[in-house]
Scaffold this motif. Structure first.
Motif: not given
Length: 373
Positions: A170, A181, A185, A203, A207, A214
């Motif tokens: 991320l 985000n 995802l 993550a 995350g 996540y």
């Protein structure tokens, strides 16, 4: 408390100290593991964010952590000597240089281009153990969408890989409301769908704290293990325990009169002042930006229950602090001054310096003695 000497450490009597609370590391690991249904690994790259990778890895292993991530093959070799049965992923391998080292020490590379995949396959007579690291928006290392198509179209190549993990990273996990985000995802879910029987990981600490969508099969907390909640500034609180206390001794106490000056650049006193000289400077990890000469703003340190600002520019081996408003019987030479820790938050220090807790932790130099509670 045990003293483990570090490279180039000076005698304990004069050296700054980084006190690392291993119980707090374990508690943070348990907190993060409790948030997820899958596996919680430990990210111990960069000497465990400056805390000491061997000590952190040992503490996490004893708590049941079986999977670790490092940045470099050399870091993985060090941890392999300590934990012969752990799964160790190398996040940034360079196959032309690291291939034999990875094989010899049974390290799993996180590969990010077709060239690396080909090189890794050619080095193995059987299945090549690997994590595939895909690009979903941070635009650092990672297999592109075109690389994914190339890979999926070559069943022979896929059949030569023992894929241990598909992963991405991320860009904005520390920002709860960032549009990036959900975009990442969505992109990662599409990639993961092409590898339905392979464990997936997206993550980092941020995350994990974004929520269960996540988490996938494995999470990779780094900074959270060491006590920093990436959402601290948005929530004005931390769900994690302080791990690191960075402190140094008070070496001299001086009385200065109004218009006297202190340090490089000659910061003038606006009134009669008591100052303390601390044996710790930018060679130890105290950022020069902890004091703003133009505005006379200084990061607040902690001394025996009192909070007081730095006063005067940070030099290589020393800082000065303002003792004027602290009762004179509340301190003495030799007392330890907390640069950051439970009473002088690393988050506040980071704001003063215009940086992050990540940088402050990893800047603490080898000259600082690590001690483990």
């Amino acid at each position: 408390m045990t003293h483990l000497p570090t490279r180039n450490a000076v005698p304990q009597s004069t050296s700054p100290e980084l006190i690392v609370d291993l119980n707090a590391v374990v508690d943070n690991y348990k907190t993060l593991q409790g948030m997820v249904s899958g596996e919680c690994s430990g990210v111990i790259k960069a000497n465990a964010y400056g805390m000491g990778s061997n000590q952190i890895a040992q503490a996490l292993s004893e708590e049941g952590c079986e999977t670790f991530f490092v940045a470099l093959a050399s870091e993985g070799v060090e941890i392999r000597a300590l934990l012969p049965n752990a799964t160790i992923f190398v996040l940034s391998p360079f196959l032309a240089l690291d291939c034999e080292l990875l094989k010899e020490h049974k390290l799993v590379p996180c590969l990010y281009d077709i060239e690396g995949i080909n090189h890794w396959i050619s080095a193995h007579s059987g299945l090549a153990p690997v994590a595939l690291h895909f690009e979903t928006g941070i635009n650092r290392l990672g297999l592109s969408a075109q690389n994914l198509e190339t890979l999926l179209s070559d069943k022979t190549k896929l059949g030569q890989l023992d894929i241990k993990l598909v992963m991405s990273h991320l860009s904005s996990g520390d920002e709860q409301q960032s549009r990036h985000n959900p975009e990442q995802l969505k992109a990662f879910k599409m990639i993961r769908a092409e590898f339905p029987n392979v464990p997936a990981s997206l993550a980092n600490t941020g995350g994990i704290l974004l929520g269960s969508e996540y988490h996938f099969d494995l999470v990779r907390p780094g900074i959270g293990l060491y006590g920093h909640d990436p959402h601290y500034y948005e929530n004005n609180c931390s769900r994690l325990k302080t791990v690191a206390t960075f402190r140094a001794p008070l070496a001299q106490i001086k009385h200065l009169k109004s218009n006297d000056s202190v340090g490089y650049g000659a910061t003038e006193m606006s009134k009669d002042s008591e100052i303390g000289v601390i044996l710790c400077g930018y060679a130890d990890g105290v950022m020069r930006a902890f004091f703003r000469h133009e505005t006379r703003e200084g990061h607040k340190v902690a001394l025996n229950g009192f909070s007081t600002p730095m006063l005067g520019r940070v030099s290589m081996d020393m800082i000065t602090i303002d003792l004027t408003d602290i009762p004179s019987d509340a301190y003495k030479k030799g007392d330890m001054v907390e640069i950051f820790g439970p009473n002088s938050l690393v988050e506040d220090a980071a704001v003063m310096a215009g940086t992050s807790a990540y940088e402050l932790f990893t800047r603490v130099s080898d000259r600082t003695v690590r001690k483990y509670v």
